[in-house]
Design a protein around this motif. Structure first.
Motif, PDB file in Angstrom:
ATOM      1  N   TYR A   1     101.569   5.777-124.607  1.00  0.00           N
ATOM      2  CA  TYR A   1     102.599   5.349-125.562  1.00  0.00           C
ATOM      3  C   TYR A   1     101.916   4.758-126.784  1.00  0.00           C
ATOM      4  CZ  TYR A   1     101.447   0.791-123.593  1.00  0.00           C
ATOM      5  OH  TYR A   1     100.770  -0.323-123.177  1.00  0.00           O
ATOM      6  N   ASN A   2     102.646   4.708-127.877  1.00  0.00           N
ATOM      7  CA  ASN A   2     102.137   4.085-129.097  1.00  0.00           C
ATOM      8  C   ASN A   2     102.565   2.620-129.095  1.00  0.00           C
ATOM      9  OD1 ASN A   2     101.504   3.191-131.642  1.00  0.00           O
ATOM     10  ND2 ASN A   2     102.422   4.918-132.727  1.00  0.00           N
ATOM     11  N   PRO A   3     101.630   1.675-128.983  1.00  0.00           N
ATOM     12  CA  PRO A   3     102.001   0.253-128.911  1.00  0.00           C
ATOM     13  C   PRO A   3     102.771  -0.244-130.129  1.00  0.00           C
ATOM     14  CG  PRO A   3      99.705   0.574-128.278  1.00  0.00           C
ATOM     15  CD  PRO A   3     100.175   1.872-128.864  1.00  0.00           C
ATOM     16  N   GLU A   4     102.683   0.471-131.252  1.00  0.00           N
ATOM     17  CA  GLU A   4     103.418   0.059-132.447  1.00  0.00           C
ATOM     18  C   GLU A   4     104.881   0.490-132.400  1.00  0.00           C
ATOM     19  OE1 GLU A   4     101.702   0.894-136.286  1.00  0.00           O
ATOM     20  OE2 GLU A   4      99.677   0.839-135.480  1.00  0.00           O
ATOM     21  N   ASN A   5     105.199   1.434-131.526  1.00  0.00           N
ATOM     22  CA  ASN A   5     106.550   1.982-131.508  1.00  0.00           C
ATOM     23  C   ASN A   5     106.933   2.377-130.080  1.00  0.00           C
ATOM     24  OD1 ASN A   5     109.008   3.044-132.420  1.00  0.00           O
ATOM     25  ND2 ASN A   5     108.128   5.065-132.766  1.00  0.00           N
TER      26      ASN A   5
ATOM     27  N   VAL B   1      90.360  -0.290-132.700  1.00  0.00           N
ATOM     28  CA  VAL B   1      91.527   0.383-132.118  1.00  0.00           C
ATOM     29  C   VAL B   1      92.766  -0.499-132.146  1.00  0.00           C
ATOM     30  CG1 VAL B   1      90.207   1.996-130.705  1.00  0.00           C
ATOM     31  CG2 VAL B   1      90.724  -0.273-129.797  1.00  0.00           C
ATOM     32  N   ALA B   2      92.578  -1.805-132.294  1.00  0.00           N
ATOM     33  CA  ALA B   2      93.710  -2.722-132.490  1.00  0.00           C
ATOM     34  C   ALA B   2      93.254  -3.818-133.434  1.00  0.00           C
ATOM     35  CB  ALA B   2      94.165  -3.320-131.163  1.00  0.00           C
ATOM     36  N   ASN B   3      94.000  -4.024-134.511  1.00  0.00           N
ATOM     37  CA  ASN B   3      93.657  -5.120-135.407  1.00  0.00           C
ATOM     38  C   ASN B   3      94.924  -5.698-136.034  1.00  0.00           C
ATOM     39  OD1 ASN B   3      94.389  -3.319-137.400  1.00  0.00           O
ATOM     40  ND2 ASN B   3      92.345  -3.026-138.205  1.00  0.00           N
ATOM     41  N   SER B   4      94.788  -6.864-136.623  1.00  0.00           N
ATOM     42  CA  SER B   4      95.926  -7.554-137.223  1.00  0.00           C
ATOM     43  C   SER B   4      95.725  -7.711-138.719  1.00  0.00           C
ATOM     44  CB  SER B   4      96.120  -8.933-136.589  1.00  0.00           C
ATOM     45  OG  SER B   4      96.610  -8.841-135.279  1.00  0.00           O
TER      46      SER B   4
ATOM     47  N   GLY C   1     103.569 -14.051-141.530  1.00  0.00           N
ATOM     48  CA  GLY C   1     103.075 -13.790-140.186  1.00  0.00           C
ATOM     49  C   GLY C   1     102.005 -12.715-140.188  1.00  0.00           C
ATOM     50  N   GLU C   2     101.926 -11.977-139.074  1.00  0.00           N
ATOM     51  CA  GLU C   2     100.935 -10.912-138.943  1.00  0.00           C
ATOM     52  C   GLU C   2     101.548  -9.723-138.231  1.00  0.00           C
ATOM     53  OE1 GLU C   2      97.656 -11.592-136.186  1.00  0.00           O
ATOM     54  OE2 GLU C   2      98.779 -13.195-135.226  1.00  0.00           O
ATOM     55  N   SER C   3     100.992  -8.566-138.473  1.00  0.00           N
ATOM     56  CA  SER C   3     101.406  -7.354-137.760  1.00  0.00           C
ATOM     57  C   SER C   3     100.203  -6.831-136.989  1.00  0.00           C
ATOM     58  CB  SER C   3     101.913  -6.287-138.736  1.00  0.00           C
ATOM     59  OG  SER C   3     100.865  -5.830-139.574  1.00  0.00           O
ATOM     60  N   ARG C   4     100.467  -6.200-135.840  1.00  0.00           N
ATOM     61  CA  ARG C   4      99.406  -5.632-135.008  1.00  0.00           C
ATOM     62  C   ARG C   4      99.402  -4.135-135.216  1.00  0.00           C
ATOM     63  NH1 ARG C   4      94.778  -7.771-133.274  1.00  0.00           N
ATOM     64  NH2 ARG C   4      94.208  -7.262-131.116  1.00  0.00           N
TER      65      ARG C   4
ATOM     66  N   GLY D   1      97.091  -1.975-123.801  1.00  0.00           N
ATOM     67  CA  GLY D   1      98.217  -2.894-123.741  1.00  0.00           C
ATOM     68  C   GLY D   1      98.985  -2.977-125.043  1.00  0.00           C
ATOM     69  N   TYR D   2      99.880  -3.952-125.121  1.00  0.00           N
ATOM     70  CA  TYR D   2     100.686  -4.139-126.321  1.00  0.00           C
ATOM     71  C   TYR D   2     101.021  -5.613-126.469  1.00  0.00           C
ATOM     72  CZ  TYR D   2     104.615  -4.096-122.990  1.00  0.00           C
ATOM     73  OH  TYR D   2     105.469  -4.354-121.947  1.00  0.00           O
ATOM     74  N   VAL D   3     101.700  -5.976-127.560  1.00  0.00           N
ATOM     75  CA  VAL D   3     101.968  -7.383-127.875  1.00  0.00           C
ATOM     76  C   VAL D   3     103.452  -7.599-128.132  1.00  0.00           C
ATOM     77  CG1 VAL D   3      99.672  -7.765-128.876  1.00  0.00           C
ATOM     78  CG2 VAL D   3     101.547  -6.978-130.348  1.00  0.00           C
ATOM     79  N   LYS D   4     103.842  -8.871-128.190  1.00  0.00           N
ATOM     80  CA  LYS D   4     105.194  -9.245-128.600  1.00  0.00           C
ATOM     81  C   LYS D   4     105.091 -10.299-129.701  1.00  0.00           C
ATOM     82  CE  LYS D   4     105.842 -12.990-125.232  1.00  0.00           C
ATOM     83  NZ  LYS D   4     106.689 -13.499-124.137  1.00  0.00           N
ATOM     84  N   LYS D   5     106.167 -10.445-130.488  1.00  0.00           N
ATOM     85  CA  LYS D   5     106.172 -11.425-131.567  1.00  0.00           C
ATOM     86  C   LYS D   5     106.623 -12.785-131.048  1.00  0.00           C
ATOM     87  CE  LYS D   5     107.172  -8.057-135.220  1.00  0.00           C
ATOM     88  NZ  LYS D   5     108.136  -7.645-136.273  1.00  0.00           N
TER      89      LYS D   5
END
Length: 602
Positions: free
Chosen positions: A289-293, A63-66, A162-165, A178-182
Motif C-alpha cells: 500500500y502507499n502510506p501517503e494514501n 524512502v520516508a522523510n518529513s 506542522g509537517e507532512s510525511r 509502516g505508516y503514521v498518523k497525525k
C-alpha cells in the motif's frame, strides 16, 4: 496709558512669560522622554518546529522523510476592495492555488480565514516576500470592526502549521516500512508511527524539541537577535538507516506481484537474511500500500504477514525436528527406516506419503519428504527434549525482529505431546503454528554453525553525521556445529536430488526444503494450501538464507515445488545479476570436506 507704558509692560511680560513657556516645554519633553524609558519592552517570539527523522534505505534513498508545512491566514476585512483581484491573482500564482477557490473563500468569510494549511517551505518563503510587497502596495488597509473601533491593517501571515510525511518509493517496502498518523502537539501537527519501522523506532524518529526565539521586532516584523534571543534549540529526529536496499527490494516486489497474479495467490511473501548476522536484505510482499494514501482496499495489507500471521508450516519443519533428534545422537544419516510403502495407520487415521517407499535412509526421509519417516524419527525423541528443542529455536517465542506486533506462534504443550498423534503430526508440520519469520530465522542456524541470531531490519541511527548503534542483535547456540553441518548436507542433497531440484544453480551451494500444508479455517482443514520453500544460498564469501511463502494459490499446482521453489530460483538469479552472489566457474562445490562428511555419516 500712553504708548511708553504699554511698551514697558509688554517687554516685562515677554521677559518673564517666554522663559516660563520655554521651561514648561523642556519639562514636558523631559517627562515624556523619561517616561518612555520606563515603558514595558514589546517582546515577540517565533517558533521553528523540528521535524521527524528520515528512513533511509541501504543504498541511500530517503524512502520516508518529513517536510514542514505552513498555513496562510488573512483578515478579509483588511483587504482593499479595489485590490482584491490583484491579491487573489498574486497569491494563487505564488501558492499554486485556484483563483476561483481563493476568491470564493474570501467572499464567504468576514474576518480571519486560513487560505491553506499545506504550503511547502519553498512556497512559504516566496509568500512571505509577497506579503512584504503587498504591504508596500497598501493592499491591506485599516478597517472598522463591529464594535466601531478602527483597526490597523492586518497583512497576510505565513506560519508553520506542522509537517507532512512523504514516501519516495510510494508502495515499495510496505508493509514493513509502516505508516503514521497525525497528532497535535502544542498547536503544531506532528506525525507518529502506527505500524512497521515507523512505529518500532518512533521514539528516535520523533522530533524532540523546537527552536524558540524571542526578542523585539524591527519595522520589517523580523525579530532582532540578541545575546539571549534563542530560548531553546531545535532537535530533529534521528534518521533510521535500513539494511535493505530499495533497488533490490523493488525488483523482488515486482516479481511477487506478477507471480501472485499468475498463481491466483492471496499473497506471496519473501524474506532474505544474511545467515551470519540475520540482517534483513529484503522482506517483501505482493500485498502493499502507499502510506501517503491508504484506502479501505488496503486494510488487509496493513499487517506484516511475515511476523503477524501464524500458520501451520508443513514439511519445512522436518529439518528442524530432524536436527533435534540428530543432536541427541538418536539417528544416523545412513540408517534405514521403515516407511511402510507410503501408508501408515496412526490411530484412526491413515498417513500417506506422496511417493511411497518400503524404507528409506534417514537422510532420504528429508530429501524425499516422507511424513511416515518423520513420524518414526520424531518418536525417538523424549517429549521434554522435543518441546525444549523447539523452544530453543524460538518457535513459540518472538524472534525479536525490530518490528512491532510480532506474534509468537504456538507449539503443543508437554501434556499435549504425550498424545502420540499430536507428537507424530508435529514431526511433519501440523498441530503447531509458526510465523514466516520464525521459520526463516530457524533455517539460518543450518547455515551459521548452529547459531541463531536476532533478525534486524535497521542497521543504525544517524544524526548530524554521527552514527548510533542500538538494539544490537543477540545470538545463541541452538545446535552444535556438527549437527548444523549435517543438516546443511541434508538440505543440499534435497536440492541436488530431492524435492528442491529446481533451485540448483551452478557454482553456488544451495540447500533447502519444500513445504505444502492445508490451511485450517473455521474449525476444519480447507481445500486450500500454503506452499513454501526455505533454504540457503552461498558463494565463497557470502551466505544468505531465504524463505518464500505462497498463500492459498488457486491457479496451477498448489505444491511448493511448482510455485514457491521457482520464485526462490528466480531470486537467486537476481542476486547473481545484482552482485550479491558470485558463482564459482568450476562448478558446484560444498563447504563440507570429505573428512567432515565421513564423520557426519558415521
Amino acid at each position: 496709558m500712553n504708548n511708553k507704558h504699554i511698551k514697558l509692560v509688554s517687554g516685562v511680560f515677554i521677559f518673564f512669560i517666554t522663559p516660563l513657556i520655554l521651561g514648561l516645554f523642556v519639562l514636558a519633553n523631559y517627562y515624556w522622554a523619561s517616561s518612555s524609558r520606563n515603558l514595558p519592552r514589546l517582546e515577540s517570539s517565533d517558533k521553528s518546529a523540528a521535524v521527524r527523522g528520515s528512513i533511509i534505505s541501504e543504498d541511500g534513498y530517503h524512502v520516508a522523510n518529513s517536510k514542514k508545512l505552513y498555513k496562510v491566514t488573512i483578515d478579509t476585512r483588511s483587504i482593499d476592495p479595489d485590490k482584491l483581484d490583484l491579491f487573489v491573482k498574486l497569491y494563487s500564482i505564488y501558492a499554486n492555488d485556484s483563483e476561483k477557490r481563493v476568491k470564493n473563500l474570501i467572499k464567504k468569510n468576514d474576518g480571519a480565514v486560513v487560505l491553506s494549511y499545506k504550503i511547502d517551505p519553498k512556497a512559504a518563503m516566496h509568500l512571505r516576500e509577497l506579503s512584504r510587497e503587498l504591504n508596500s502596495k497598501k493592499v491591506f488597509i485599516s478597517f472598522v470592526s463591529k464594535d466601531g473601533v478602527t483597526r490597523p491593517p492586518i497583512g497576510m501571515s505565513v506560519l508553520e502549521s506542522g509537517e507532512s510525511r512523504n514516501y519516495l518509493a510510494k508502495n515499495s517496502m510496505s508493509p514493513f516500512l509502516g505508516y503514521v498518523k497525525k497528532v497535535e502537539v502544542d498547536g503544531i501537527t506532528r506525525v507518529k508511527g502506527v505500524k512497521g519501522v515507523e512505529k518500532f523506532y518512533d521514539y528516535y524518529l520523533f522530533a524532540s524539541s523546537d527552536e524558540l526565539v524571542q526578542g523585539p521586532r524591527d519595522i520589517g516584523n523580523n525579530i532582532i537577535l540578541e545575546k539571549d534571543s534563542i530560548k531553546s534549540k531545535k532537535a530533529d529526529g534521528y534518521n533510521v538507516i535500513l539494511n535493505t536496499p530499495l533497488k533490490f527490494q523493488s525488483k523482488i516486489e515486482k516479481l511477487l506481484a506478477k507471480k501472485a497474479k499468475e498463481y491466483g495467490a492471496t499473497e506471496i511473501v519473501v524474506g532474505i537474511l544474511d545467515s551470519k548476522n540475520s540482517q534483513v536484505l529484503t522482506l517483501a510482499s505482493s500485498n502493499r500500500y502507499n502510506p501517503e494514501n491508504i484506502t479501505k482496499n488496503d486494510y488487509q495489507a496493513l499487517n506484516i504477514t511475515a511476523t503477524e500471521y501464524p500458520y501451520e508450516p508443513g514439511s519445512v519443519i522436518k529439518p528442524i525436528v530432524f536436527s533435534l533428534v540428530y543432536e541427541k545422537g538418536l539417528v544416523n544419516l545412513n540408517e534405514t527406516i521403515k516407511t511402510y510403502n507410503g501408508s501408515y495407520k496412526l490411530g484412526t487415521r491413515t498417513i500417506r506419503d506422496t511417493s511411497p517407499y518400503p524404507e528409506l535412509s534417514a537422510i532420504d526421509i528429508v530429501v524425499k519428504s516422507s511424513n511416515i519417516g518423520m513420524i518414526m524419527i520424531t518418536s525417538r525423541l523424549d517429549n521434554a527434549e522435543l518441546f525444549s528443542g523447539l523452544l530453543n529455536y524460538n518457535l513459540s517465542a518472538k524472534t525479536g525482529i525490530d518490528l512491532p506486533y510480532e506474534q509468537t506462534g504456538n507449539i503443543p504443550s508437554l501434556s499435549a505431546l504425550s498424545n502420540r498423534s499430536n507428537k507424530a503430526t508435529l514431526g511433519y508440520g501440523y498441530g503447531l503454528q509458526t510465523t514466516f519469520m520464525q521459520i526463516l530465522n530457524a533455517f539460518t542456524v543450518f547455515n551459521n554453525d548452529g547459531i541463531l541470531t536476532t533478525p534486524r531490519i535497521v542497521n543504525h541511527l544517524e544524526k548530524d553525521g554521527k552514527i548510533y548503534k542500538l538494539n544490537e542483535a543477540t545470538s545463541k547456540q541452538v545446535i552444535s556445529k556438527k549437527t548444523a553441518d549435517a543438516m546443511k548436507f541434508v538440505l543440499t542433497e534435497t536440492v541436488n536430488r530431492g524435492t528442491g531440484r529446481k533451485a540448483r544453480t551452478k557454482g553456488l551451494e544451495i540447500g533447502g526444503k519444500t513445504g505444502t500444508a492445508r490451511v485450517f479455517k473455521d474449525g476444519s482443514y480447507s481445500a486450500v494450501y500454503n506452499s513454501s520453500f526455505f533454504g540457503f544460498m552461498n558463494d565463497q564469501n557470502r551466505s544468505y538464507t531465504m524463505g518464500v511463502l505462497v498463500r492459498e494459490p488457486t491457479k496451477g499446482s498448489y505444491y511448493a515445488a511448482q510455485n514457491a521453489l521457482p520464485i526462490f530460483k528466480e531470486i537467486i538469479d537476481m542476486m547473481i545479476n545484482d552482485g550479491y552472489l558470485t558463482p564459482k566457474h568450476e562448478g558446484n562445490f560444498t563447504q563440507i570436506s570429505e573428512e567432515e562428511l565421513s564423520r557426519i555419516r558415521d
